[in-house]
Structure formats: structure tokens, C-alpha cells
Motif scaffolding. Structure first.
Motif, mmCIF file in Angstrom:
data_model
loop_
_atom_site.group_PDB
_atom_site.id
_atom_site.type_symbol
_atom_site.label_atom_id
_atom_site.label_comp_id
_atom_site.label_asym_id
_atom_site.label_seq_id
_atom_site.Cartn_x
_atom_site.Cartn_y
_atom_site.Cartn_z
ATOM 1 N N ARG A 24 0.824 -1.206 0.000
ATOM 2 C CA ARG A 24 0.000 0.000 0.000
ATOM 3 C C ARG A 24 0.862 1.262 0.000
ATOM 4 N NH1 ARG A 24 -4.561 -0.935 4.455
ATOM 5 N NH2 ARG A 24 -5.151 1.141 3.722
ATOM 6 N N ILE A 25 1.966 1.234 0.730
ATOM 7 C CA ILE A 25 2.863 2.395 0.752
ATOM 8 C C ILE A 25 3.599 2.517 -0.581
ATOM 9 C CG2 ILE A 25 4.939 3.375 1.820
ATOM 10 C CD1 ILE A 25 3.939 2.152 4.479
ATOM 11 N N ALA A 26 4.041 1.383 -1.132
ATOM 12 C CA ALA A 26 4.800 1.394 -2.388
ATOM 13 C C ALA A 26 3.972 1.877 -3.568
ATOM 14 C CB ALA A 26 5.356 -0.003 -2.663
ATOM 15 N N ARG A 27 2.675 1.865 -3.465
ATOM 16 C CA ARG A 27 1.826 2.401 -4.534
ATOM 17 C C ARG A 27 2.075 3.896 -4.747
ATOM 18 N NH1 ARG A 27 -1.097 -1.516 -5.820
ATOM 19 N NH2 ARG A 27 -2.290 -2.861 -4.482
ATOM 20 N N GLY A 28 2.367 4.604 -3.668
ATOM 21 C CA GLY A 28 2.486 6.051 -3.772
ATOM 22 C C GLY A 28 3.843 6.629 -3.452
ATOM 23 N N TYR A 29 4.800 5.763 -3.042
ATOM 24 C CA TYR A 29 6.111 6.268 -2.629
ATOM 25 C C TYR A 29 7.226 5.387 -3.181
ATOM 26 C CZ TYR A 29 3.335 8.986 0.646
ATOM 27 O OH TYR A 29 2.414 9.843 1.181
ATOM 28 N N ASN A 30 8.368 5.999 -3.471
ATOM 29 C CA ASN A 30 9.562 5.271 -3.903
ATOM 30 C C ASN A 30 10.313 4.820 -2.661
ATOM 31 O OD1 ASN A 30 9.312 5.712 -6.775
ATOM 32 N ND2 ASN A 30 9.765 7.857 -6.334
ATOM 33 N N ILE A 31 10.221 3.548 -2.366
ATOM 34 C CA ILE A 31 10.896 3.034 -1.179
ATOM 35 C C ILE A 31 11.826 1.889 -1.548
ATOM 36 C CG2 ILE A 31 9.111 3.804 0.425
ATOM 37 C CD1 ILE A 31 8.039 0.993 0.547
ATOM 38 N N GLN A 32 12.985 1.907 -0.920
ATOM 39 C CA GLN A 32 13.952 0.824 -1.090
ATOM 40 C C GLN A 32 13.913 -0.129 0.108
ATOM 41 O OE1 GLN A 32 15.158 4.226 -1.706
ATOM 42 N NE2 GLN A 32 14.397 3.749 -3.740
ATOM 43 N N SER A 33 13.572 0.439 1.272
ATOM 44 C CA SER A 33 13.487 -0.398 2.469
ATOM 45 C C SER A 33 12.431 0.166 3.411
ATOM 46 C CB SER A 33 14.835 -0.458 3.188
ATOM 47 O OG SER A 33 15.156 0.794 3.759
ATOM 48 N N ILE A 34 11.901 -0.732 4.216
ATOM 49 C CA ILE A 34 10.941 -0.335 5.244
ATOM 50 C C ILE A 34 11.180 -1.200 6.464
ATOM 51 C CG2 ILE A 34 9.138 -1.845 4.345
ATOM 52 C CD1 ILE A 34 7.092 0.289 5.306
ATOM 53 N N GLU A 35 11.223 -0.542 7.606
ATOM 54 C CA GLU A 35 11.413 -1.253 8.864
ATOM 55 C C GLU A 35 10.191 -1.002 9.745
ATOM 56 O OE1 GLU A 35 14.370 -1.326 12.759
ATOM 57 O OE2 GLU A 35 14.879 -0.075 11.036
ATOM 58 N N PHE A 36 9.564 -2.082 10.185
ATOM 59 C CA PHE A 36 8.457 -1.984 11.120
ATOM 60 C C PHE A 36 9.075 -1.945 12.513
ATOM 61 C CE2 PHE A 36 6.645 -3.861 7.336
ATOM 62 C CZ PHE A 36 5.446 -3.183 7.210
ATOM 63 N N THR A 37 8.903 -0.835 13.214
ATOM 64 C CA THR A 37 9.592 -0.662 14.493
ATOM 65 C C THR A 37 8.713 -0.951 15.708
ATOM 66 O OG1 THR A 37 9.150 1.712 14.448
ATOM 67 C CG2 THR A 37 11.259 0.963 13.558
ATOM 68 N N ALA A 38 7.409 -0.737 15.599
ATOM 69 C CA ALA A 38 6.520 -1.004 16.739
ATOM 70 C C ALA A 38 5.075 -1.106 16.272
ATOM 71 C CB ALA A 38 6.654 0.104 17.780
ATOM 72 N N PHE A 39 4.296 -1.859 17.043
ATOM 73 C CA PHE A 39 2.864 -1.976 16.790
ATOM 74 C C PHE A 39 2.176 -2.070 18.145
ATOM 75 C CE2 PHE A 39 -0.983 -4.565 15.956
ATOM 76 C CZ PHE A 39 -1.621 -3.681 15.097
ATOM 77 N N SER A 40 1.154 -1.238 18.336
ATOM 78 C CA SER A 40 0.461 -1.238 19.622
ATOM 79 C C SER A 40 -0.985 -0.796 19.423
ATOM 80 C CB SER A 40 1.163 -0.287 20.601
ATOM 81 O OG SER A 40 1.146 1.036 20.093
ATOM 82 N N LYS A 41 -1.729 -0.923 20.489
ATOM 83 C CA LYS A 41 -3.119 -0.460 20.476
ATOM 84 C C LYS A 41 -3.278 0.572 21.582
ATOM 85 C CE LYS A 41 -7.930 -1.915 20.625
ATOM 86 N NZ LYS A 41 -8.848 -3.052 20.742
ATOM 87 N N ASP A 42 -3.788 1.734 21.217
ATOM 88 C CA ASP A 42 -4.066 2.778 22.194
ATOM 89 C C ASP A 42 -5.328 2.377 22.939
ATOM 90 O OD1 ASP A 42 -5.182 5.109 23.439
ATOM 91 O OD2 ASP A 42 -3.816 6.325 22.232
ATOM 92 N N LYS A 43 -5.199 2.116 24.218
ATOM 93 C CA LYS A 43 -6.335 1.617 25.000
ATOM 94 C C LYS A 43 -7.433 2.663 25.162
ATOM 95 C CE LYS A 43 -3.406 -1.571 27.389
ATOM 96 N NZ LYS A 43 -3.645 -2.889 27.716
ATOM 97 N N LYS A 44 -7.077 3.933 25.118
ATOM 98 C CA LYS A 44 -8.083 4.984 25.288
ATOM 99 C C LYS A 44 -8.948 5.144 24.040
ATOM 100 C CE LYS A 44 -5.521 7.668 28.648
ATOM 101 N NZ LYS A 44 -4.845 8.927 28.949
#
Length: 129
Positions: free
Chosen positions: A42-62
Motif C-alpha cells: 500500500r505504501i509502495a503504490r504512492g512512494y519510492n521506497i527501497q526499504s521499510i522497517e516496522f519498528t513497533a505496533f500497539s493499540k491505544d487503550k483509550k
């Protein structure tokens, strides 16, 4: 006899509380590799990217919003957080994702969105599953 019933009821109640507490603390939010690949597409559809690093994933409880932190092209200036209302959005690989702040990502933005993207040449550093 009455004391024994009370004791058994107490043991059952404590067991339920302990198991319920363990269940609540063990639910760490994470993404599958497929979901992460969908985000890359989905990101590569609109941006020129050579690499992507997923650094964190969380859920905001509020707010109940899921927050995905990424770093693009190994650049500290191309780090952002993408919010998602629900996890079903991560099962979709056909929409584009806009990155914010817009000014930071303008240099890698494509002039028009691509319909089909090949992510095999993009280096992806996945979150631990």
C-alpha cells in the motif's frame, strides 16, 4: 459440609480470577507477515521506497486505535506512525496509504499511484511475530 462448599467455591473463584488475569496480560498486539506485506504494498503504490522497517505496533487503550511505527529507506527523517481503526484494514493490499507529515515524505512521493506493485526488491524488516 457447609465449610467445604465455601472452600471449593473460593478455590474456583480464585482460579477464575488468576486465569482471567493471565489472559489479559498475555495479549500482546502483533501483525502477521502477510499484514506487514500488505502495508508495504500500500505504501509502495504512492512512494519510492527501497526499504521499510516496522519498528513497533500497539493499540491505544483509550481510543482503540492501532498504531504502526515504520522507518523508510533507513532514514531517521522518514519515520512515522500510521493509525488504523481496525485490523481488517491491514488485510487489504489494494488501497494506498498516505504518509504524514506530508512535507517529510514529499521527496519520495510518486507523481501518480501505481495499480500493481512488486515488493520483491524492497528490503523489509518485519516485526517479531
Amino acid at each position: 459440609m457447609k465449610k467445604r462448599r465455601i472452600f471449593i467455591s473460593l478455590v474456583v473463584a480464585i482460579t477464575i480470577l488468576i486465569l482471567g488475569g493471565c489472559g489479559m496480560t498475555s495479549q500482546k498486539e502483533t501483525l502477521t507477515k502477510v499484514q506487514q506485506d500488505n502495508v508495504v504494498k500500500r505504501i509502495a503504490r504512492g512512494y519510492n521506497i527501497q526499504s521499510i522497517e516496522f519498528t513497533a505496533f500497539s493499540k491505544d487503550k483509550k481510543t482503540g486505535t492501532y498504531l504502526l511505527n515504520i522507518k523508510i529507506n533507513n532514514s531517521d527523517s522518514l519515520e512515522t506512525t500510521i493509525p488504523f481503526r481496525n485490523l481488517e484494514r491491514l488485510s487489504n493490499d489494494s488501497d494506498a496509504i498516505g504518509l504524514n507529515p506530508i512535507d517529510d515524505f514529499q521527496t519520495i512521493q510518486k507523481s501518480q499511484l501505481l495499480e500493481n506493485v512488486d515488493i520483491s526488491r524492497i528490503k523489509v524488516i518485519y516485526l517479531e511475530e
